[in-house]
Scaffold this active site. Structure first.
Site, mmCIF file in Angstrom:
data_model
loop_
_atom_site.group_PDB
_atom_site.id
_atom_site.type_symbol
_atom_site.label_atom_id
_atom_site.label_comp_id
_atom_site.label_asym_id
_atom_site.label_seq_id
_atom_site.Cartn_x
_atom_site.Cartn_y
_atom_site.Cartn_z
ATOM 1 C CD GLU A 186 -3.003 -1.034 2.161
ATOM 2 O OE1 GLU A 186 -3.740 -0.059 2.234
ATOM 3 O OE2 GLU A 186 -3.445 -2.106 2.598
ATOM 4 C CG HIS A 338 5.549 -13.358 18.862
ATOM 5 N ND1 HIS A 338 6.322 -14.141 18.485
ATOM 6 C CD2 HIS A 338 5.272 -13.923 20.473
ATOM 7 C CE1 HIS A 338 6.845 -15.211 19.263
ATOM 8 N NE2 HIS A 338 6.213 -14.985 20.456
ATOM 9 C CE LYS A 379 8.289 -13.662 23.823
ATOM 10 N NZ LYS A 379 7.245 -14.111 23.277
#
Length: 429
Positions: A186, A338, A379
């Site tokens: 896009e 993620h 994380k």
């Protein structure tokens, strides 16, 4: 039994055990000590006296429940106070007032704080003396910055946030991007033809018959995708030719995106500026969109073109491992969220984190997971102060950028020194 007696009984049952609270024990003891000397008096007073005692007891308990004594809050506890438009209508003033507004307004202000911490982090003399930095030159120490990962779903490029993201890439303010396939196509499509404003309620059947595709309340004509296919197909065949001519060339999604940015040569493009400023762009789901459609059609003419996603895993994880400090800014959820978080797991967590999305955690999805869940996986650092803003990024992200990267107090500090691009990206150049 009268209505008043019934109400008293209900209150007594609801507040059963209230008198056992330490603050009320002295009251129980005093009641026990004040038993009437002549119990026959109670009998002579009859039912009316008994009702008065019960009523008084229930009323007393109800008052104690409603008017629980407040503990004093710490003196430095912020008070709730929003923007006063008698004073100012500026964005800076409103953003600052958001701290005391509450709810997501306050989270938005905290997100601005975290990002400005990313922007202004510099290596201290003490950090430079640590053994792990012993090989760094003085110039490398001076140029050391927080490595900023920016993740966003394709709808951010579908919307007007494309221009906000392009600004960051144009001014070299971020180090690594992770996005989805729709954003790749896009951005290029908009270099040729615009998307249009529509309505959420437009009927899918009517739009399909007109060759118009709806993204929320936006409209993308089908011809825009045809133009993208015209642009990408010859590039893919050229890359296939180069791949066959030089066995050292192994194409990956990030190398394809870099090539797209080079070929479009349009300053309106996000990927053009990523190419110019050597910002790697990763798209682990590169085939999930028009790029995948074109690769499918291409395979019927020549099925020799290969994209190696495994090498991109090595590349993005190396970006994380080589970061002295790491910051994550993630707009949306799913694979982009993620992928960035998992890369930061390799360094035992990001130092700074800002999530902006509408996801909820009740279904166990990673999209809706709070930052604290990412801490449990390693994380995000244990001592980090991550922020999640619940809401539509098309509303919040421009405000965040206005208070951080684009702000006069932070703009200069946000511009990165020229980065050294991994040599694997340069083999075809």
């Amino acid at each position: 039994m009268s209505a008043s007696n019934n109400a008293v009984n209900v209150i007594d049952k609801l507040l059963d055990g209230f008198d056992s609270h330490p603050n009320n024990q002295h009251k129980d003891e005093s009641k026990t000590a004040e038993k009437p000397e002549n119990s026959s008096n109670e009998a002579t007073n009859g039912l009316a006296t008994q009702q008065n005692i019960s009523a008084a007891t229930g009323y007393d308990k109800a008052q104690q429940s409603v008017y629980v004594v407040s503990e004093e809050l710490p003196k430095d506890t912020p008070i709730v106070k929003g923007p006063d438009f008698n004073k100012s209508r500026s964005i800076d003033y409103i953003l600052n007032a958001f701290r005391g507004t509450g709810f997501q307004a306050s989270n938005l202000a905290f997100a601005v704080d975290r990002i400005n911490e990313m922007i202004h982090w510099r290596m201290s003399e003490e950090d430079a003396k640590k053994p792990e930095h012993a090989d760094m030159t003085q110039q490398e120490v001076k140029d050391a910055r927080c490595t900023i990962f920016l993740g966003f779903t394709s709808n951010q490029v579908s919307s007007g946030n494309r221009e906000v993201i392009r600004y960051l890439c144009e001014h070299n303010m971020i180090d690594c991007i992770v996005t989805t396939c729709g954003a790749i196509e896009e951005d290029i499509m908009k270099c040729y033809n615009p998307h249009y404003m529509g309505k959420f309620g437009l009927k899918g059947k009517d739009l399909r018959l007109k060759g118009q595709n709806r993204i929320g309340n936006l409209i993308v004509p089908n011809k825009n995708y045809c133009k993208f296919e015209d642009f990408l197909t010859p590039i893919l065949f050229k890359m296939l030719e180069e791949q066959r001519a030089n066995k050292d060339i192994v194409w990956t999604p990030s190398k394809l995106i870099r090539r797209i940015g080079k070929e479009i040569n349009n300053k309106e493009s996000v990927w053009y500026w990523c190419y110019k400023n050597d910002i790697p762009v990763f798209c682990p789901a590169i085939t999930d969109g028009a790029v995948g459609d074109i690769l499918y059609f291409m395979s019927y003419k020549d099925d020799g073109f290969i994209l190696d996603i495994a090498r991109d895993i090595r590349l993005i994880n190396d970006v994380s491992l080589n970061a002295i400090k790491s910051g994550m800014i993630i707009l949306g959820g799913g694979v982009i969220k993620h992928h960035i978080c998992n890369a930061n797991l390799m360094r035992n967590g990001a130092d700074y984190s800002v999530f902006i999305n509408t996801g909820q955690e009740f279904d166990g999805s990673d999209s809706g997971a709070k930052p604290d869940e990412a801490i449990s996986w390693g994380k995000i650092k244990l001592d980090a102060k991550p922020v999640k803003v619940y809401g539509d990024a098309t509303v919040f992200w421009p405000f965040v950028v206005s208070g951080t990267f684009a702000h006069p107090d932070h703009h200069k500090a946000a511009i990165k020194p020229k980065r050294k691009l991994n040599e694997c990206y340069l083999i075809d150049e």
